[in-house]
Design a protein around this motif. Structure first.
Motif, PDB file in Angstrom:
ATOM      1  N   ILE A  24      10.675   8.738 -10.058  1.00 29.18           N
ATOM      2  CA  ILE A  24      10.264   8.083  -8.389  1.00 29.18           C
ATOM      3  C   ILE A  24       9.262   8.531  -7.808  1.00 29.18           C
ATOM      4  N   ASN A  55      15.240   2.523  -0.352  1.00 31.63           N
ATOM      5  CA  ASN A  55      15.313   3.090  -1.969  1.00 31.63           C
ATOM      6  C   ASN A  55      15.727   3.831  -2.714  1.00 31.63           C
ATOM      7  N   TRP A  83      18.059   3.000  -5.868  1.00 32.00           N
ATOM      8  CA  TRP A  83      17.963   3.805  -7.172  1.00 32.00           C
ATOM      9  C   TRP A  83      19.137   4.895  -7.448  1.00 32.00           C
ATOM     10  N   ILE A  95       8.999   6.089 -12.196  1.00 30.15           N
ATOM     11  CA  ILE A  95       8.940   4.758 -11.242  1.00 30.15           C
ATOM     12  C   ILE A  95       8.011   4.707 -10.420  1.00 30.15           C
ATOM     13  N   LYS A  96       7.294   4.192  -9.566  1.00 25.03           N
ATOM     14  CA  LYS A  96       6.463   4.397  -8.830  1.00 25.03           C
ATOM     15  C   LYS A  96       6.221   2.868  -7.754  1.00 25.03           C
ATOM     16  N   GLN A  97       6.428   3.230  -6.045  1.00 20.65           N
ATOM     17  CA  GLN A  97       6.531   2.003  -5.205  1.00 20.65           C
ATOM     18  C   GLN A  97       4.840   1.310  -5.035  1.00 20.65           C
ATOM     19  N   TRP A 104       7.220  -2.880  -8.350  1.00 20.72           N
ATOM     20  CA  TRP A 104       7.777  -0.999  -9.201  1.00 20.72           C
ATOM     21  C   TRP A 104       6.802  -1.375 -10.299  1.00 20.72           C
TER      22      TRP A 104
END
Length: 445
Positions: free
Chosen positions: A80, A157, A161, A344-346, A440
């Protein structure tokens, strides 16, 4: 990445392969309840037998590694990436608002709760003795547990997760790596339990007596015991030093004199010759984060990078965040390891600024009705920011619009361009819609 499975009552019972999940879906025996991470729920009753699983977390300020293991199998891996632009955006917003206040234009009032206190200062005034009365405004203290927004965003965040994956696993044990080294254990190998919260100076009247006991009541310059002892700052407070025990040494009154502080004398020479020992320090974020983790997950097994790194090398895994998470779970050997990694990338989806830095002087339109910059466009037709699309055989996400064109980036933050062309714009008509996203991005590589 394996598929998470819930029973008929919505409780986690384990994982299955994507192939088996697809077969059950074709037979209409399951329903999809979450797509990221992919989770299905059985539509028929099953037994209550579950297998023991381990969830490993490798914490970081930017990247978080996640791994799920059971026995000698690695069921899933994820990485992430959190946002790093929160602080910069807040600084920009502060500059914009301050500029508008100074220009006496329409602006949002400051949210600080001001209090007024009367003080007397020197100068001409009505009061006798040459003092005049003025009012000074000051802000109230921040609430307990407050953290800067940039840090609080990453903490919230990260916890989100961890809780998400933990809730999808049955009979799960949580393992978290919270830093590179356990600094307190390096100083005291027998430390355990609540001793971590007591610190070095616990049990002493103040820091001064702790320094005396640490130095065995011996002057660190002349090495003599007895007499009157004092504490001396290694780095003077006027040069940025602190009153912490690490910046203090024990010196007797014979050595701790004004003359010895001068250049060329005994204390000055000792300060030059005896370099201050460098102490290992984590980043401010990790120091704050570690305390939050201890409070949030008291049942978790806490470990450090100095312990997991040798384990990762024994498992013959390369250096990545998710491989560190695998070693964190304590797996002894790996007989089965998945090749797929969930990334997973914000993503910052909206720009909420009401005003820009440049004042709109000399324009015919009012600032409230004038056309916004094209870069702030949130949608064009049926297309929206952060929509997942397929273009030229590649997957990506829309990151901005320019008329009837847009910019598309992949999960590695690289532009997806027309083959053989250098410009970044892609026509909207060449896009194939996959799905809408919030803030996301998800990709399995």
């Amino acid at each position: 990445m394996r598929v998470f499975v819930m029973n008929l009552r919505g409780k986690p019972i384990g994982t299955c392969s994507p192939r088996k999940a697809r077969m059950l879906q074709e037979q209409k025996k399951v329903k999809v309840i979450k797509r990221n991470p992919f989770t299905i729920q059985l539509l028929y009753a099953t037994g209550e037998t579950t297998q023991e699983t381990n969830l490993g977390i490798d914490l970081g300020a930017k990247h978080i590694g996640i791994a799920i293991t059971t026995g000698e199998k690695v069921l899933g891996k994820a990485e992430i990436e959190l946002r790093q632009d929160v602080k910069g955006n807040l600084e920009t917003k502060k500059i914009y608002r301050r500029s508008r206040r100074n220009r006496k234009t329409r602006y949002r009032r400051s949210k600080f709760k001001y209090k007024t206190k009367c003080v007397y200062v020197e100068g001409k005034g009505k009061k006798k003795g040459g003092y005049r009365k003025i009012s000074v405004s000051f802000t109230s203290n921040r609430p307990k547990g407050w953290s800067p927004p940039s840090i609080q965003s990453r903490i919230d965040n990260t916890f989100r997760w961890i809780d998400t994956f933990y809730s999808l696993l049955p009979n799960c044990k949580l393992h978290i790596e919270v830093g590179k080294f356990d600094v307190q254990k390096m100083m005291n190998p027998d430390i355990q339990g609540k001793e971590y919260q007591e610190g070095d100076t616990f049990g002493y009247h103040d820091v001064r007596y702790f320094v005396f006991a640490r130095d065995h009541y011996t002057c660190q310059v002349c090495k003599k015991k007895g007499g009157i002892l004092q504490t001396h700052h290694i780095m003077y407070r006027s040069h940025g030093g602190s009153n912490a025990a690490s910046n203090l040494i024990t010196v007797c009154t014979n050595c701790h004199t004004y003359e010895n502080h001068q250049e060329g004398n005994i204390l000055w020479k000792w300060m030059v010759e005896k370099k201050k020992t460098k102490r290992y320090k984590e980043g401010p974020f990790m120091n704050i984060f570690r305390r939050r983790v201890f409070d949030k997950y008291p049942e978790a097994h806490i470990t450090y990078g100095s312990i997991t790194t040798p384990k990762r090398k024994e498992l013959q895994l390369e250096k990545t965040h998710y491989n560190d998470a695998i070693a964190t779970t304590g797996i002894a050997a790996i007989k089965e390891n998945t090749d797929h990694v969930l990334y997973i990338k914000q993503f910052r989806k909206k720009k909420r600024s009401l005003h820009e830095a440049t004042a709109r002087k000399g324009r015919k339109e009012k600032n409230t009705t004038s056309k916004r910059n094209e870069k702030n466009t949130k949608s064009v037709g049926s297309w929206h920011l952060n929509d997942k699309v397929r273009v030229f055989g590649k997957f990506g996400w829309i990151t901005g619009f320019s008329g009837q064109s847009c910019y598309v980036k992949n999960i590695q933050d690289e532009y997806v361009t027309i083959p053989g062309k250098s410009y970044k714009q892609v026509n909207l008509s060449s896009l194939e819609f996959i799905c809408h996203n919030n803030n996301w991005q998800f990709s399995i590589l």
